[in-house]
Scaffold this active site. Sequence first.
Site: not given
Length: 161
Positions: A53, A55, A83, A86
């Site tokens: 991801h 992040e 999410c 993260c």
Amino acid sequence: MDNNLAKKELIKLAKRAYRNGEVPVGAFVVNENDQIIGRGANKTHQTKDGLMHAELIAIRQAEKRLGDWRLKGCTLYVTLEPCLMCLGAIGNSRIDRVVYVLKDPLFGSVASKLSTAQVKKMYPKLKVEKLRGEEEVAELMTSFFKDLRTREKKFRMGANN
């Protein structure tokens, strides 16, 4: 960091993800002097790794640059509400603040799925802010998923011939 500059950088990173066939999410980490020390754009499909991801990529870059896993005094900017995975990485890396542009009612975990009180209970020092003006990010997301549905439909139609 100036909100307009932050959004401009986020859009650039999200468009990078989009061009690579990824959900258009971009993220970056700034230190207390507002210097960008880590950038990320989604790479889950490209790398076939569900942990890639935006992040997490930005956090890893920032940690490497600082030579420490603790990112105290840092802020993470991201196009889409983080999410749960993260959020865990954000909290564990001791990031002080998260600034996101677009809410994610399906997976978002700093406002949509978890309440402010729940986030505070897990990470009492974490500040969460939402930037205004999510239109450009929303357009990117809508366009991406529309393109995805079109590609899937063409694939299904071609597979039936």
